[in-house]
Motif scaffolding. Structure first.
Motif, PDB file in Angstrom:
ATOM      1  N   LEU A  65      22.686  10.790  32.479  1.00  0.00           N
ATOM      2  CA  LEU A  65      23.650   9.704  32.579  1.00  0.00           C
ATOM      3  C   LEU A  65      23.337   8.725  31.466  1.00  0.00           C
ATOM      4  O   LEU A  65      22.191   8.311  31.285  1.00  0.00           O
ATOM      5  N   ILE A  66      24.394   8.377  30.734  1.00  0.00           N
ATOM      6  CA  ILE A  66      24.257   7.502  29.579  1.00  0.00           C
ATOM      7  C   ILE A  66      25.185   6.319  29.770  1.00  0.00           C
ATOM      8  O   ILE A  66      26.378   6.488  30.060  1.00  0.00           O
ATOM      9  N   LEU A  67      24.642   5.118  29.626  1.00  0.00           N
ATOM     10  CA  LEU A  67      25.476   3.913  29.555  1.00  0.00           C
ATOM     11  C   LEU A  67      25.893   3.853  28.093  1.00  0.00           C
ATOM     12  O   LEU A  67      25.055   3.713  27.207  1.00  0.00           O
ATOM     13  N   TYR A  68      27.199   3.991  27.855  1.00  0.00           N
ATOM     14  CA  TYR A  68      27.655   4.331  26.500  1.00  0.00           C
ATOM     15  C   TYR A  68      28.859   3.514  26.070  1.00  0.00           C
ATOM     16  O   TYR A  68      29.832   3.385  26.814  1.00  0.00           O
ATOM     17  N   ARG A  69      28.764   2.981  24.865  1.00  0.00           N
ATOM     18  CA  ARG A  69      29.921   2.375  24.208  1.00  0.00           C
ATOM     19  C   ARG A  69      30.011   3.001  22.828  1.00  0.00           C
ATOM     20  O   ARG A  69      29.090   2.876  22.020  1.00  0.00           O
ATOM     21  N   GLN A  70      31.117   3.688  22.581  1.00  0.00           N
ATOM     22  CA  GLN A  70      31.293   4.427  21.336  1.00  0.00           C
ATOM     23  C   GLN A  70      31.066   3.538  20.123  1.00  0.00           C
ATOM     24  O   GLN A  70      31.458   2.370  20.109  1.00  0.00           O
ATOM     25  N   ALA A  71      30.398   4.105  19.122  1.00  0.00           N
ATOM     26  CA  ALA A  71      30.111   3.453  17.837  1.00  0.00           C
ATOM     27  C   ALA A  71      29.244   2.204  18.004  1.00  0.00           C
ATOM     28  O   ALA A  71      29.212   1.354  17.127  1.00  0.00           O
ATOM     29  N   HIS A  72      28.535   2.090  19.134  1.00  0.00           N
ATOM     30  CA  HIS A  72      27.737   0.894  19.373  1.00  0.00           C
ATOM     31  C   HIS A  72      26.348   1.260  19.895  1.00  0.00           C
ATOM     32  O   HIS A  72      25.383   1.255  19.139  1.00  0.00           O
ATOM     33  N   ARG A  73      26.256   1.567  21.173  1.00  0.00           N
ATOM     34  CA  ARG A  73      24.964   1.836  21.810  1.00  0.00           C
ATOM     35  C   ARG A  73      25.092   2.899  22.888  1.00  0.00           C
ATOM     36  O   ARG A  73      26.127   3.037  23.512  1.00  0.00           O
TER      37      ARG A  73
END
Length: 127
Positions: A65-73
Motif C-alpha cells: 500500500l502506497i500513499l501516492y500523489r503522482q509526480a510528487h511523493r
C-alpha cells in the motif's frame, strides 16, 4: 520535471528486511504507477501495487500500500503476501486514506523532521 520522491515508514522498512525486498523493487512499483499502471487505486491517495519477490515475478509477490500523489511523493506504508492475507479490511483502508491526507500534504520541513526521528526513510535512487 523532477523525479518522484519515494519513502517508506519504519514498519515497512522492517517488513522489507524480513522479506528481502530491495529498494529497486519499490522504485519499479512507483515507476509503473507514474506510467498509469496502478494495480488498484483505492482512492484518497492510496494505491495498491504488486512488488516482486526476490528473483521471482510480481504475480506471486507482495501487495504494497502506497500513499501516492503522482509526480510528487510515494510513501510505502504496508505490505503483505497474498498467500497470507487476501486484502485489507474496510477499517484499515479508511485509516490509510486518513493517513494519506496528512502525509501527502507534509511540507518538506515537516517531512525532514519525520525522517530525522526515524518515522520515515527516503529510498535512494542509487543502490
Amino acid at each position: 520535471m523532477g523525479r518522484v520522491r519515494i519513502f517508506k515508514n519504519a514498519w515497512f522498512e522492517r517488513y522489507m528486511r524480513r522479506q528481502k525486498i530491495r529498494d529497486a523493487a519499490l522504485r519499479d512499483a512507483v515507476h509503473r504507477a507514474e506510467r498509469g499502471l496502478i494495480d488498484a487505486d483505492l482512492g484518497g491517495g492510496v494505491v495498491k501495487q504488486r512488488v516482486a519477490r526476490p528473483r521471482q515475478g510480481r504475480s506471486g509477490g507482495y501487495r504494497t500500500l502506497i500513499l501516492y500523489r503522482q509526480a510528487h511523493r510515494a510513501f510505502f506504508v504496508y505490505g503483505f503476501a497474498k498467500s497470507r492475507q487476501a486484502n485489507i479490511s474496510d477499517e484499515e483502508e479508511a485509516a490509510f486514506k486518513k493517513a494519506a491526507r496528512y502525509v501527502l500534504d507534509l511540507t518538506d520541513e515537516q517531512l525532514a523532521a519525520l525522517i530525522r526521528n526515524g518515522q520515515f526513510s527516503e529510498v535512494d535512487y542509487d543502490d
